[in-house]
Design a protein around this motif. Structure first.
Motif, short mmCIF file in Angstrom:
data_model
loop_
_atom_site.label_atom_id
_atom_site.label_comp_id
_atom_site.label_asym_id
_atom_site.label_seq_id
_atom_site.Cartn_x
_atom_site.Cartn_y
_atom_site.Cartn_z
N GLY A 1 -1.63 9.96 -5.31
CA GLY A 1 -2.29 9.19 -6.07
C GLY A 1 -1.79 7.59 -4.98
O GLY A 1 -0.70 8.00 -4.25
N PHE A 2 -2.11 6.75 -5.44
CA PHE A 2 -2.04 5.08 -4.20
C PHE A 2 -2.43 3.95 -5.00
O PHE A 2 -3.13 4.04 -6.04
N ILE A 3 -1.52 3.43 -4.76
CA ILE A 3 -1.89 2.18 -5.25
C ILE A 3 -1.99 0.81 -3.86
O ILE A 3 -1.40 1.48 -3.17
N LEU A 4 -2.63 0.09 -3.65
CA LEU A 4 -3.53 -0.95 -2.78
C LEU A 4 -3.23 -2.18 -3.42
O LEU A 4 -4.06 -2.64 -4.27
N GLY A 5 -2.20 -3.43 -2.46
CA GLY A 5 -2.18 -4.73 -3.44
C GLY A 5 -2.82 -5.22 -1.67
O GLY A 5 -2.14 -5.02 -0.64
N ILE A 6 -3.48 -6.37 -1.82
CA ILE A 6 -4.10 -6.66 -0.19
C ILE A 6 -3.17 -8.45 -0.13
O ILE A 6 -3.23 -9.10 -1.47
N PRO A 7 -2.89 -9.05 0.98
CA PRO A 7 -2.72 -10.74 0.66
C PRO A 7 -3.90 -11.40 -0.42
O PRO A 7 -5.19 -11.02 0.08
N ASP A 8 -4.05 -12.21 -0.43
CA ASP A 8 -4.71 -13.03 -1.22
C ASP A 8 -5.58 -13.86 -0.40
O ASP A 8 -4.95 -14.99 0.15
N ILE A 9 -6.42 -13.46 0.78
CA ILE A 9 -6.92 -14.53 1.80
C ILE A 9 -7.86 -15.71 1.08
O ILE A 9 -8.12 -15.83 2.30
N ASN A 10 -8.21 -15.18 -0.19
CA ASN A 10 -9.56 -16.42 -0.38
C ASN A 10 -8.24 -17.99 -0.19
O ASN A 10 -8.89 -18.65 -0.50
N GLN A 11 -7.08 -17.64 -0.49
CA GLN A 11 -6.13 -19.00 -0.22
C GLN A 11 -6.37 -19.37 1.07
O GLN A 11 -6.27 -20.60 1.34
N ILE A 12 -6.44 -18.85 2.19
CA ILE A 12 -7.27 -19.05 3.31
C ILE A 12 -8.93 -19.37 3.51
O ILE A 12 -9.24 -20.42 3.85
N LEU A 13 -9.67 -18.21 2.36
CA LEU A 13 -10.73 -18.33 3.16
C LEU A 13 -11.64 -19.93 2.49
O LEU A 13 -12.85 -20.66 2.70
N ILE A 14 -10.79 -20.43 1.57
CA ILE A 14 -11.48 -21.65 -0.01
C ILE A 14 -11.62 -22.27 1.17
O ILE A 14 -12.24 -23.81 1.45
N LYS A 15 -10.69 -22.97 2.09
CA LYS A 15 -10.52 -24.28 3.82
C LYS A 15 -11.80 -23.66 4.80
O LYS A 15 -11.42 -24.40 5.97
N ILE A 16 -12.63 -22.52 5.24
CA ILE A 16 -12.96 -22.22 6.31
C ILE A 16 -14.63 -22.14 6.04
O ILE A 16 -15.15 -21.78 4.34
N LYS A 17 -15.47 -23.71 6.18
CA LYS A 17 -16.50 -24.06 5.98
C LYS A 17 -17.43 -23.12 5.81
O LYS A 17 -17.56 -22.42 7.49
N LYS A 18 -17.96 -22.62 4.90
CA LYS A 18 -19.56 -22.45 5.42
C LYS A 18 -18.75 -20.66 5.81
O LYS A 18 -19.82 -19.90 6.50
N GLY A 19 -17.47 -19.79 5.77
CA GLY A 19 -17.49 -18.94 5.82
C GLY A 19 -16.92 -18.59 7.24
O GLY A 19 -17.56 -17.61 8.06
N CYS B 1 0.42 -1.11 0.16
CA CYS B 1 0.48 0.08 0.01
C CYS B 1 0.60 0.75 -0.13
O CYS B 1 1.30 1.68 0.99
N LEU B 2 1.15 1.97 -1.17
CA LEU B 2 2.18 2.83 -1.00
C LEU B 2 1.06 4.03 -2.09
O LEU B 2 -0.13 4.02 -2.62
N VAL B 3 2.24 5.51 -1.16
CA VAL B 3 1.01 6.87 -1.25
C VAL B 3 2.52 7.38 -2.80
O VAL B 3 3.42 6.98 -2.49
N ALA B 4 2.00 8.29 -3.37
CA ALA B 4 2.57 9.29 -4.40
C ALA B 4 2.08 10.90 -3.78
O ALA B 4 1.00 11.30 -3.12
#
Length: 373
Positions: A265-283, A254-257
Motif C-alpha cells: 500500500g501507499f499514500i501520496l500527498g504533494i504540496p499544492d503548487i497551484n498556490q504558486i502557479l496561479i501567480k505565473i502568467k500564462k504558465g 509519500c509513505l508506503v506500507a
C-alpha cells in the motif's frame, strides 16, 4: 460564421494551449497550466501515452478569434483493458455558446467514430490517470495541484449537447483546525499492531527512487484495477509521472506500507503548487516564473492527497488509517493548514466514509459525462 480547424502546426498548438488564459483572464479562481508541461503532453513522441494511443486536437474559430478547443482521444490500452470501444474528449474549453460546443463535439466524435469508438466520455486529459472531470460544484476556490477548473456554464452546455452523467468525482477538504485527531491518536497503537503482523509504514526512499517507483506502480495497477475508468499505466507512463512528481515530492507525504519487503500500500500527498502557479502568467517559467516557483515552495500551506491504495488482501487492517494519520501528523509539523483528498469516486463508500470520519468536508464535485456516438 464558426468553423473547426484541426491543430497541425506548432503555432496551432501554442494557440490551443494558450486559449484558456484568454478565456479566464478575469477569473480569480483560474490557475494556468505550465506551458512546457502541456506542450509535452500534447506532442506525440514527447509523452509515452502516444506509444499506444492517438489524440487529435481541434480549435473553434469565429472569424479570426479562437472561441473553443477540444481533444479527441482514442485510448487503445483503455479499450483493451475494459473490452470496450470508448472514445474520450478532453482539454475542453469554450465560450458560453451552444453552437461552438456542438461543433466541437461533432468534430471530435466524428474522428473517434473513424477510429472505431461507439461512445465518447469525458472530460479526460489524457486518461483517468491524468486530470479529469468537469467541475460542477465549488467554483469559489481555485483548484489544487493537478485538478481541473472550468466555468459554471460548461455543465449546461454539455448537457444541452446530449451528454449524460457517467459518474461524479468527489474532493474533500481537511483543515488542521477541524480534523478529527482519532486517527493520529490511534496511529501508534495501530502501527504497533501492524508490526506484529510484519507490516511496516515508512517514507519513500528517495535514494532508491527508481526501485521504489517499480514497486509503487505494481500496487497502483493492482489496487485500482476495479475502479470505473481505470486503465493500468505502462512502465513508461508511470516513470514519466514519477519523474515530474519527484521535483516536488516530500517523503513525509509519500509513505508506503510494506510486508516482508513487499509493498502492499501507499499514500501520496504533494504540496499544492497551484498556490504558486496561479501567480505565473500564462504558465511561462521564463523569464520570472521559475523564480516564483523555486522561492515560493517554502510558503505553500496546502497539500493534495492524490492517491491512497492498499492491495485487496490487506484492506480493513488499519493500514489506511495509519497512512492518513502519519500524513496529518507530518503536515502539522510542517505548517500545512489544509489538505484536499481527491478525487474519489462517488460510490467508493469505504474510502469516502474514512475521510468523513476524520472530518473531511465534501467541498467540490466533478462529473464525467458520456454519450453514444
Amino acid at each position: 460564421m464558426k468553423r473547426i480547424v484541426p491543430v497541425n502546426s506548432s503555432g496551432d498548438l501554442k494557440s490551443f494551449i494558450d486559449f484558456p488564459h484568454t478565456l479566464y483572464k478575469n477569473d480569480k479562481s483560474y490557475v494556468p497550466e505550465l506551458f512546457i508541461a502541456q506542450q509535452d503532453m500534447l506532442t506525440p513522441g514527447k509523452h509515452p501515452f502516444y506509444e499506444h494511443s492517438e489524440v487529435k486536437l481541434f480549435l473553434a474559430y469565429e472569424g479570426e478569434e479562437i472561441v473553443g478547443r477540444i481533444a479527441a482521444i482514442f485510448n487503445t490500452n483503455h479499450n483493451a483493458f475494459t473490452e470496450r470501444n470508448d472514445g474520450f474528449f478532453g482539454f475542453f474549453d469554450t465560450i458560453n455558446d451552444q453552437e461552438t460546443v456542438n461543433l466541437l463535439l461533432k468534430e471530435a466524435s466524428g474522428w473517434l467514430r473513424e477510429k472505431g469508438a461507439d461512445t465518447v466520455w469525458g472530460p479526460v486529459n489524457l486518461s483517468t490517470n491524468d486530470t479529469c472531470g468537469l467541475l460542477i460544484e465549488g467554483f469559489d476556490r481555485p483548484p489544487v495541484a493537478m485538478m481541473p477548473y472550468n466555468a459554471p456554464y460548461y455543465q449546461q452546455l454539455l448537457e444541452n449537447a446530449g451528454l449524460v452523467k457517467k459518474t461524479d468525482l468527489f474532493a474533500y477538504e481537511i483543515t488542521t483546525e477541524s480534523v478529527n485527531d482519532r486517527s493520529v491518536r490511534l496511529m501508534d497503537a495501530l502501527e504497533t499492531r501492524l508490526k506484529r503482523s510484519g507490516i511496516v509504514i515508512r517514507p519513500i526512499d528517495l535514494k532508491k527512487f527508481k526501485e521504489e517507483v517499480v514497486k509503487i506502480r505494481e500496487v497502483y495497477n493492482s489496487a485500482w484495477d476495479k475502479n470505473l475508468g481505470f486503465v493500468p499505466m505502462t512502465e513508461n507512463e508511470f516513470n514519466y509521472l514519477a519523474k515530474d512528481l519527484k521535483m516536488i515530492l516530500d517523503p513525509d507525504f509519500c509513505l508506503v506500507a510494506e510486508k516482508d519487503n513487499k509493498l502492499i500500500g501507499f499514500i501520496l500527498g504533494i504540496p499544492d503548487i497551484n498556490q504558486i502557479l496561479i501567480k505565473i502568467k500564462k504558465g511561462r517559467l521564463l523569464p520570472t516564473g521559475i523564480f516564483k516557483l523555486l522561492f515560493g515552495k517554502k510558503n505553500i500551506k496546502g497539500l493534495r492527497v492524490l492517491t491512497l491504495g492498499v492491495v485487496e488482501d490487506y484492506r480493513k487492517l488499519g493500514i489506511e488509517a495509519c497512512l492518513y494519520g502519519r500524513v496529518i501528523k507530518n503536515g502539522r509539523t510542517k505548517g500545512i493548514k489544509t489538505a484536499e483528498c481527491s478525487w474519489m469516486l462517488e460510490d467508493n463508500y469505504l474510502i469516502n466514509h474514512a475521510i468523513e470520519q476524520i472530518n473531511g468536508k465534501l467541498y467540490k464535485k466533478y462529473r464525467l459525462y458520456e454519450k453514444a456516438i
